[in-house]
Design a protein around this motif. Structure first.
Motif, short mmCIF file in Angstrom:
data_model
loop_
_atom_site.label_atom_id
_atom_site.label_comp_id
_atom_site.label_asym_id
_atom_site.label_seq_id
_atom_site.Cartn_x
_atom_site.Cartn_y
_atom_site.Cartn_z
N MET A 1 0.83 -1.18 0.00
CA MET A 1 0.00 0.00 0.00
C MET A 1 0.87 1.25 0.00
SD MET A 1 -2.75 -0.84 2.88
CE MET A 1 -4.16 -1.81 2.54
N ILE A 2 0.40 2.29 -0.64
CA ILE A 2 1.17 3.52 -0.80
C ILE A 2 0.37 4.70 -0.24
CG2 ILE A 2 2.32 4.99 -2.50
CD1 ILE A 2 3.48 2.27 -2.60
N GLU A 3 1.06 5.72 0.25
CA GLU A 3 0.40 6.90 0.76
C GLU A 3 -0.37 7.62 -0.34
OE1 GLU A 3 3.80 8.99 2.37
OE2 GLU A 3 2.85 8.82 4.31
N GLN A 4 -1.39 8.37 0.03
CA GLN A 4 -2.19 9.09 -0.93
C GLN A 4 -1.40 10.15 -1.67
OE1 GLN A 4 -5.52 10.59 1.23
NE2 GLN A 4 -6.55 8.62 1.31
N ASN A 5 -0.45 10.84 -1.04
CA ASN A 5 0.30 11.90 -1.71
C ASN A 5 1.46 11.34 -2.52
OD1 ASN A 5 1.99 11.15 0.35
ND2 ASN A 5 2.40 13.22 1.07
N ASN A 6 1.59 10.05 -2.60
CA ASN A 6 2.65 9.41 -3.36
C ASN A 6 2.22 9.30 -4.81
OD1 ASN A 6 4.29 7.30 -4.57
ND2 ASN A 6 5.02 6.88 -2.51
N ALA A 19 8.56 8.04 11.30
CA ALA A 19 9.98 8.11 10.94
C ALA A 19 10.21 7.93 9.45
CB ALA A 19 10.77 7.06 11.71
N LEU A 20 9.28 7.31 8.74
CA LEU A 20 9.44 7.06 7.31
C LEU A 20 8.69 8.06 6.44
CD1 LEU A 20 9.19 3.17 7.22
CD2 LEU A 20 11.21 4.61 7.53
N ARG A 21 8.12 9.08 7.05
CA ARG A 21 7.37 10.10 6.30
C ARG A 21 8.23 11.28 5.89
NH1 ARG A 21 2.15 10.32 10.22
NH2 ARG A 21 1.67 8.10 10.09
N LEU A 67 21.60 10.08 2.35
CA LEU A 67 20.16 10.28 2.51
C LEU A 67 19.48 9.94 1.19
CD1 LEU A 67 20.17 13.71 4.38
CD2 LEU A 67 19.85 11.44 5.37
N TYR A 68 18.46 9.11 1.28
CA TYR A 68 17.73 8.65 0.11
C TYR A 68 16.40 9.39 0.01
CZ TYR A 68 20.98 4.71 0.06
OH TYR A 68 22.11 3.94 -0.01
N PRO A 69 16.21 10.22 -1.02
CA PRO A 69 14.90 10.85 -1.20
C PRO A 69 13.85 9.76 -1.45
CG PRO A 69 16.56 11.93 -2.56
CD PRO A 69 17.18 10.68 -2.01
N ARG A 70 12.69 9.90 -0.84
CA ARG A 70 11.65 8.90 -1.03
C ARG A 70 11.27 8.77 -2.50
NH1 ARG A 70 7.24 10.36 3.22
NH2 ARG A 70 6.03 9.94 1.38
#
Length: 91
Positions: A1-6, A19-21, A67-70
């Protein structure tokens, strides 16, 4: 499942732990994010190896910390997963 703003969001919604947002994730967080958001299990040490040898997701550095951009993790995961297939004989 993925976030709505993704940008990869479909009809599924994933509520990520706080922490993962963040927009950029440390290596251990990136490993967790790939597992939760894409079902890709990679140890932080594997991401470290990929960072030195190539083939992993794009990252940025602040001092010595990667740092890894989402968005970078999402793009890499989609590329690695490839297109959906209906047969093992498809190339």
């Amino acid at each position: 499942m993925i976030e709505q703003n993704n940008p990869l969001a479909g009809s599924e919604v994933l509520t990520l732990p706080p922490a993962l947002r963040k927009p950029r994730l440390r290596r251990d967080e990136a490993s967790q994010y790939l597992e939760l958001a894409h079902g890709i299990s990679l140890a932080p040490s594997t991401l470290a190896t990929m960072a030195t040898r190539g083939g992993g997701p794009a990252f940025q550095k602040i001092n010595r910390t990667p740092l890894y951009p989402r968005t970078s993790l999402d793009e890499w995961a989609v590329e690695k997963l490839g297109d959906l297939r209906t047969s093992t004989s498809e190339e």
